[in-house]
Design a protein around this motif. Structure first.
Motif, PDB file in Angstrom:
ATOM      1  N   ARG A 115       0.838  -1.205   0.000  1.00 44.54           N
ATOM      2  CA  ARG A 115       0.000   0.000   0.000  1.00 44.54           C
ATOM      3  C   ARG A 115       0.870   1.251   0.000  1.00 44.54           C
ATOM      4  N   VAL A 116       1.954   1.241   0.775  1.00 37.29           N
ATOM      5  CA  VAL A 116       2.878   2.377   0.751  1.00 37.29           C
ATOM      6  C   VAL A 116       3.408   2.579  -0.668  1.00 37.29           C
ATOM      7  N   GLY A 117       3.781   1.481  -1.311  1.00 40.75           N
ATOM      8  CA  GLY A 117       4.313   1.561  -2.671  1.00 40.75           C
ATOM      9  C   GLY A 117       3.309   2.170  -3.637  1.00 40.75           C
ATOM     10  N   THR A 118       2.046   1.763  -3.510  1.00 38.84           N
ATOM     11  CA  THR A 118       0.994   2.300  -4.392  1.00 38.84           C
ATOM     12  C   THR A 118       0.884   3.811  -4.222  1.00 38.84           C
ATOM     13  N   VAL A 119       0.867   4.253  -2.965  1.00 39.44           N
ATOM     14  CA  VAL A 119       0.761   5.690  -2.686  1.00 39.44           C
ATOM     15  C   VAL A 119       1.989   6.432  -3.219  1.00 39.44           C
ATOM     16  N   MET A 120       3.184   5.893  -2.948  1.00 39.06           N
ATOM     17  CA  MET A 120       4.414   6.596  -3.336  1.00 39.06           C
ATOM     18  C   MET A 120       4.540   6.686  -4.864  1.00 39.06           C
ATOM     19  N   ARG A 121       4.143   5.628  -5.562  1.00 37.01           N
ATOM     20  CA  ARG A 121       4.208   5.683  -7.033  1.00 37.01           C
ATOM     21  C   ARG A 121       3.270   6.756  -7.581  1.00 37.01           C
ATOM     22  N   ALA A 122       2.070   6.838  -6.995  1.00 34.73           N
ATOM     23  CA  ALA A 122       1.104   7.857  -7.458  1.00 34.73           C
ATOM     24  C   ALA A 122       1.646   9.267  -7.188  1.00 34.73           C
ATOM     25  N   ILE A 123       2.245   9.446  -6.016  1.00 33.32           N
ATOM     26  CA  ILE A 123       2.818  10.746  -5.658  1.00 33.32           C
ATOM     27  C   ILE A 123       3.982  11.078  -6.597  1.00 33.32           C
ATOM     28  N   GLY A 124       4.834  10.077  -6.850  1.00 30.16           N
ATOM     29  CA  GLY A 124       5.986  10.290  -7.727  1.00 30.16           C
ATOM     30  C   GLY A 124       5.553  10.708  -9.129  1.00 30.16           C
ATOM     31  N   ALA A 125       4.543  10.011  -9.650  1.00 27.80           N
ATOM     32  CA  ALA A 125       4.099  10.307 -11.023  1.00 27.80           C
ATOM     33  C   ALA A 125       3.460  11.698 -11.094  1.00 27.80           C
ATOM     34  N   ARG A 126       2.627  12.027 -10.094  1.00 31.27           N
ATOM     35  CA  ARG A 126       1.921  13.307 -10.114  1.00 31.27           C
ATOM     36  C   ARG A 126       2.876  14.474  -9.902  1.00 31.27           C
ATOM     37  N   GLY A 127       3.952  14.234  -9.140  1.00 27.21           N
ATOM     38  CA  GLY A 127       4.868  15.322  -8.799  1.00 27.21           C
ATOM     39  C   GLY A 127       5.949  15.564  -9.831  1.00 27.21           C
ATOM     40  N   ARG A 128       6.017  14.683 -10.811  1.00 23.02           N
ATOM     41  CA  ARG A 128       7.153  14.739 -11.708  1.00 23.02           C
ATOM     42  C   ARG A 128       7.281  16.036 -12.507  1.00 23.02           C
ATOM     43  N   PRO A 129       6.200  16.541 -13.119  1.00 26.34           N
ATOM     44  CA  PRO A 129       6.361  17.767 -13.917  1.00 26.34           C
ATOM     45  C   PRO A 129       6.915  18.938 -13.093  1.00 26.34           C
ATOM     46  N   SER A 130       6.387  19.134 -11.887  1.00 23.29           N
ATOM     47  CA  SER A 130       6.888  20.265 -11.101  1.00 23.29           C
ATOM     48  C   SER A 130       8.314  20.002 -10.630  1.00 23.29           C
TER      49      SER A 130
END
Lengths: 409, 409
Positions: A115-130
Motif C-alpha cells: 500500500r505504501v508503494g501504491t501511494v508513493m508511485r502515485a505521488i511520484g508520477a503526479r509530482g514529476r512535472p513540477s
C-alpha cells in the motif's frame, strides 16, 4: 547564542541564502506540522525580506498512516491536488519554494509495504512535472532541516528525549554554520570554495571516475557534456539560490550505460519509510545486475523495480571526509545530511542541468547524451575515510581527486 | 466513556451526520494546527466511510500574526490562493467540506486594527463566491468544535489550564450529544424535532416577528417568500447534511427594509479577534441608525461600515432557553455555540435558501424580495430567559412563539 537566537539565525539564513527570496516574491513552505515554531520564524524573515505572501503546505505523517490503514485500495492512487496544484502554481508564477525536512525516517515502516508503494508511485508520477521544472531552474528552492523528537531518538537512542532533541538541533546548527558569528558571511566563503572546486573539475574534462574502497571498485563513465555542479544554483530568471542547507558536495551526471564494477554502501539508506542496511550492488554496462542488503532487502528490490531507469545511475557526487557533516560523526539517516558526509551515487533520474545544454534537451536527446530517466532519484553513500577517487582524462592520464577521503587538488 | 471514546464519537458523528459523507466523495477539512489529533480521527472516520481522499487545509493564527506584524502594507491585500482555490475545487467537484472551529476569539486583539481590517476585507471579498455556492447547496458542509487551551482559559479564567480544557471538551461533548449511548440516534430524534418546528412555522405564513425583553423592543418584518430553516440542509444533488454541530435554532430571512425598534445584546460578540461587549442598536426602516458598545465600540463601528448591507439584517433566529447549549450556562464566545443558546439576529448577507426560490434569484431580485446583500454575516445574541417572541399573521392575528424564553407552540 541561545537556542532561540540560533533558530532565528537558521530562519534568516534559509530565506536570505537558501531561497535568496526577492522582494515581491511569494514563498511557499512545505513543512511537517511539528515544525510550526520554525515555520513562523521563516515566515517572519520572509515578510521582513519583502515577501508578497507566505503559503504553508503542511504535511502530517500521522494523517498518511490513517489513510494507509483505512482507505480502500482503489483510492490509494489519489493524490493531494491542493499540494501538487500549489507546486504547479509556484512554477507558473516564479515563486520561491522551501521544504522543511523533519520526517521520522521510519514513519511508515510499520505500514503495509504494498500500500505504501501504491501511494508513493502515485505521488511520484503526479509530482514529476513540477520536480522537473524545479530542476530546470524555474524556482529558487531550498531544503532545510528541523529537529523533531522521532528523528532525534532514532539517532540518539540512548539519550533522554529532550537531550536527544537538543543534540540533533546543535548538529543541525553546526552543519548549517549558524553558530558562527556571521552565518551569511560564512556561507559566502563556503560557497566560493565549493564553486571554485566545481570550476576546476569542469576544466579537467574528465571521461570517467574510479572509486576504490573496501567493497567498492567502481568505474563511472562521464558523458562528454557532463557539467559539475554544487553549492548554489541559478534560476532561469537569474536568482542565485542554495538548494540544500547544508551542502558540501560537488556532483555531476554519470554516463547511464558506462558504469561497471561493485559498490558497497557506507551508510544505511532510508527510503519510503524503511531503513535499508548493508547494500551491495554490481553494475554491468550501467545496469544494476545484482543488489543485496542485510536489512530490508525487499525494499531495495522494490526500489530497483520502480521502472527501467531505477537500475541506472543519475548522479555521482564527491564529498571530503572532513566536511562539517562528516565531522559530527553522526548518521543522520537523512540524505540531506548523510550525502554531505560521504561520496555517493544516485539511482534514477539525472538532473538535466548536469549536462551542458541539458535543460534544452527532450528526454530522448538527454538519454542519448548519457543522462538517465526515472520516476525516482535516490542517493546512497559509498564514501569512506579510506576512499580513493581518481579522474580519467581524455588522453588517459589520471588526476587524483580524493585520497584517504580528502581532496588532493 | 473515556475522553478518547467521546472524541472518536464526535469524529464519527461529524462525518456520518454533519457531512453525511458519501462513498467516493473527497472530504476537505479546514482546521487549526492545534486540532491535529481530532483531524486524524475525522480522517479515519472519513476513510472508513469510503472517502476518496481527505485534504486538510491547515490554519495557524500565529502565522497570521507574523504577517500582520511584518508584511508591507501593500501586500496585506494578498490572500491564500491555495486555500480559496481549494474551496472553489470543492464547489466544482461536489466534495464535502468540514470546518473545525478552535480559534482563540481574541487571537488578533493585540494587532493593529487597521491592518487586521485590510486583511479581513480581502479575505471576505475573495471568499465570497465559494461561500455563496456553499449557501446555495453545492456542498455538504459542516462545522464542529475542538477545545483548545486559549479558548478554554478564556471561558474558565479561574481554573488550571488542564481543568479548563477538560471542562470545555465536556461542554462540547454534551452540546454535541456524543456522551449519549447512541449519538447518531440522538441526532436523528433531535433533527426530527427541529424540523417539525420549522415546518409548523412555515405553515403559519407570518408577516412579522416581535421580540420583547429588557432593552429590546424589535419589530422584524418577514418577506412574503420567507422560508424557515434549521437542523439539516440538503445539497442540490440531494445529500442531507447538518451545517452546524451543535444546532438548536430555526431561522429565516428578515425583510431588509422593514426592521424597526431597539435591540440589546444578551452576550458579547467576538468579531475579527475582538470581543465587543454591551451592544445596543436602533433600527429604522431596516437600517441601523444608532449603535453603541461598552467595550470595543470602534470594532463594532468598523463592522457596520464594511459595506452598505452591513447595516441591515440578513437573518433572524429562534432558540429556546432550555437548549442544551443554554443549559451549560456558559458563554462560549463562539457563535457556533452562543447562537444556539439564545434568539439572535445577523447583520449582513441573508442566505438565499431562506427565501422560497431564492437560490434561483440574482442579487437584485433577491434584494427586491426582501433579502440583504453584504460581504459579512455576523450573528449577535438578543435572546434572554425573559424574552417573548410573537408572530404576526397576514390577518393581523398574533401567535405566541416563545414566552419566558421557551417554545409555546
Amino acid at each position: 547564542m541561545t537556542f532561540e537566537d540560533k533558530l532565528e539565525a537558521l530562519a534568516n539564513l534559509t530565506v536570505r541564502v537558501g531561497n535568496n527570496l526577492q522582494t515581491g516574491q511569494r514563498l511557499y513552505i512545505r513543512a511537517p506540522l511539528e515544525t510550526a515554531p520554525f515555520v513562523r520564524l521563516v515566515a517572519r524573515a520572509a515578510y521582513q525580506a519583502g515577501a508578497k505572501f507566505v503559503e504553508v503546505l503542511w504535511a502530517d505523517d500521522a494523517l498518511m498512516r490513517e489513510r494507509l490503514r483505512h482507505s480502500s485500495e482503489a483510492n490509494l492512487t489519489e493524490v493531494s491536488e491542493v499540494y501538487f496544484g500549489a507546486r504547479e502554481a509556484v512554477v507558473a508564477q516564479g515563486d520561491a519554494y522551501l521544504s522543511i525536512l523533519a520526517d521520522d525516517p521510519a514513519a511508515l515502516e510499520a505500514e503495509d509495504g504494498e500500500r505504501v508503494g501504491t501511494v508513493m508511485r502515485a505521488i511520484g508520477a503526479r509530482g514529476r512535472p513540477s520536480l522537473q521544472a524545479f530542476g530546470a531552474g524555474a524556482v529558487n528552492w531550498s531544503i532545510v532541516a528541523n529537529a523533531v523528537p522521532a528523528w532525534a531518538e532514532r539517532i540518539f537512542p540512548d539519550l533522554e528525549p529532550a537531550a536527544a532533541l537538543e543534540k540533533l538541533w546543535n548538529a543541525i546548527f553546526t552543519c548549517s554554520r549558524v553558530d558562527q558569528p556571521d552565518p551569511i558571511a560564512a556561507w559566502t566563503a563556503h560557497l566560493d570554495a565549493l564553486e571554485g572546486r566545481r570550476s576546476l573539475l569542469n576544466t579537467f574534462s574528465l571521461t570517467a571516475l574510479e572509486f576504490t574502497a573496501p567493497g567498492t571498485n567502481l568505474h563511472v563513465g562521464l558523458p562528454a557534456l557532463h557539467r559539475w555542479e554544487g553549492g548554489s544554483g541559478r534560476t532561469k530568471s537569474g536568482i542565485r539560490y542554495v538548494p540544500n542547507i547544508p551542502t558540501e558536495e560537488v556532483f555531476t551526471c554519470p554516463d547511464r550505460n558506462n558504469v561497471n564494477g561493485t559498490a558497497r554502501a557506507s551508510k544505511p539508506l532510508s527510503y519510503s519509510g524503511k531503513v535499508i542496511e548493508g547494500i551491495e550492488m554490481t553494475f554491468e554496462g550501467g545496469r544494476v545486475t545484482h543488489a543485496s542488503a542485510t536489512r530490508n532487502e525487499d525494499a531495495l528490490h522494490k526500489l530497483l523495480e520502480t521502472d527501467d531507469g531505477a537500475r541506472y545511475l543519475g548522479e555521482v557526487a564527491l564529498v571530503a571526509s572532513s566536511s562539517p557533516v562528516a565531522q559530527t560523526g553522526l548518521l543522520f539517516q537523512e540524505t540531506l545530511f548523510d550525502e554531505n558526509a560521504a561520496c555517493h551515487i544516485a539511482l534514477g533520474r539525472a538532473y538535466q542541468f548536469t549536462l551542458n545544454g541539458g535543460l534544452e534537451m527532450d528526454t530522448p536527446s538527454f538519454m542519448a547524451a548519457g543522462g538517465n530517466d526515472s520516476q525516482i532519484h535516490v542517493d546512497w553513500m559509498i564514501g569512506t575515510p579510506d576512499m580513493t577517487v581518481t579522474g580519467i582524462q581524455k588522453d588517459g592520464s589520471r588526476v587524483a581527486l580524493l585520497e584517504a577521503g580528502e581532496w588532493v587538488f
